[in-house]
Design an enzyme around this catalytic site. Structure first.
Site, short mmCIF file in Angstrom:
data_model
loop_
_atom_site.label_atom_id
_atom_site.label_comp_id
_atom_site.label_asym_id
_atom_site.label_seq_id
_atom_site.Cartn_x
_atom_site.Cartn_y
_atom_site.Cartn_z
CD GLU A 205 45.76 54.13 35.43
OE1 GLU A 205 45.95 53.25 34.56
OE2 GLU A 205 46.44 54.22 36.47
CD GLU B 45 33.52 37.34 45.89
OE1 GLU B 45 33.72 36.15 45.59
OE2 GLU B 45 34.43 38.14 46.18
#
Length: 300
Positions: free
Chosen positions: A86, A117
């Site tokens: 963004e 992860e």
């Protein structure tokens, strides 16, 4: 992470008073969740001095050409990618200036990637692909504060001389210990045990909002609270650009259109044209001279 380790984490704690939550009316569950969420801003407020210090350090490095890199797995990784994605339309950041890394790569945005992860080596490889410098900032994001991918990212970044920030939701976390700037927003146990996409995720989103937004304010990407570096890529953003110029200058619609046309739709130089009475080329030159800082250009 084994079960005994999980049992020590606040974010994983079981709440026996909610053991029958599935039997409650929907409206009551919604009320409970809403009440839970109200505790998050207060938890963030307790970390504001640490957040501010991390932002100032980040902005100082980015002013010298550094990048802001988020690294996390699962929800934490997705939130980092969201925040990074963004920045270009909001602040017209250059490609690669703000980066979101998620364990497992783009595929992990939509589905779990087995074992990603748990890999510090994967974090090292992802950061090596960016060719880190001492001007860069790496933010490891992990609700538990123990996720190997996030830990591996800050440890490798620190070895490379980059600034490191650890954002976790448990106190005394390994991630905080590994980072120069530790931010631990403790929001307590989740309504659904261990579901850290809830309060912990909300807390992480709030802090990431602060890190990117305030850093961009410090870098002159706004004029007051106006998004003067907005990238007008669609009709809505073009309309917003016109409104921003109007709010900044008070000029007529006709003059605003003329200025935006002369500056190829760029808001900052258009404002400079209208407030300083210069032509578009001069406006661009003044902004280049001041590193894109509109206030400084207006004072020239």
């Amino acid at each position: 992470m084994n079960p005994s380790e999980l049992s020590t984490l606040t974010t994983e704690a079981f709440r026996p008073e909610l053991a029958d939550v599935d039997r409650l009316p929907t409206a009551e569950i919604a009320r409970l969740m809403n009440a839970e969420d109200q505790s998050v801003p207060a938890a963030v407020a307790g970390q504001l001095p640490r957040i501010a210090a991390a932002i100032d350090a980040t902005a100082e490095r980015m002013a010298h050409g550094g990048r802001l890199v988020y690294a996390g797995a699962g929800t934490a990784g997705r939130l980092g990618v969201l925040d990074a994605s963004e920045c270009p339309p909001t602040f017209n950041t250059a490609p690669g200036q703000v980066v979101g890394l998620i364990a497992g790569g783009p595929t992990a945005l939509l589905e779990a990637v087995e074992g990603a992860e748990d890999s510090r080596a994967l974090a090292t490889a992802d950061l090596d692909a960016l060719c880190l410098t001492s001007d860069d900032t790496v933010v490891g994001v992990s609700a538990s504060g123990r996720t190997p991918y996030a830990l591996g990212a800050v440890e490798h970044a620190r070895e490379a001389g980059a600034l490191t920030i650890g954002l976790a939701c448990n106190t005394g976390s390994a991630l905080a210990a590994a980072s120069e700037h530790a931010i631990e927003v403790v929001v307590g146990p989740e309504l659904v045990t261990g579901s850290t996409r809830l309060k912990a995720g909300t807390a992480q989103k709030l802090v990431l909002n602060m890190i990117s937004t305030i850093t961009m304010i410090r870098l002159g990407k706004t004029y007051g609270n106006l998004m003067v570096d907005v990238r007008a890529t669609n009709d809505k953003l073009r309309a917003r650009s016109r409104r921003i110029v109007s709010l900044a200058t008070g000029a007529s619609d006709a003059d605003i259109e003329t200025a935006l046309t002369a500056t190829d739709g760029e808001v900052k130089p258009a404002i400079l044209v209208l407030l300083a009475g210069v032509d578009a080329d001069t406006a661009h030159q003044l902004l280049a001279k001041t590193g894109g800082r509109l206030r400084a250009a207006l004072d020239q």
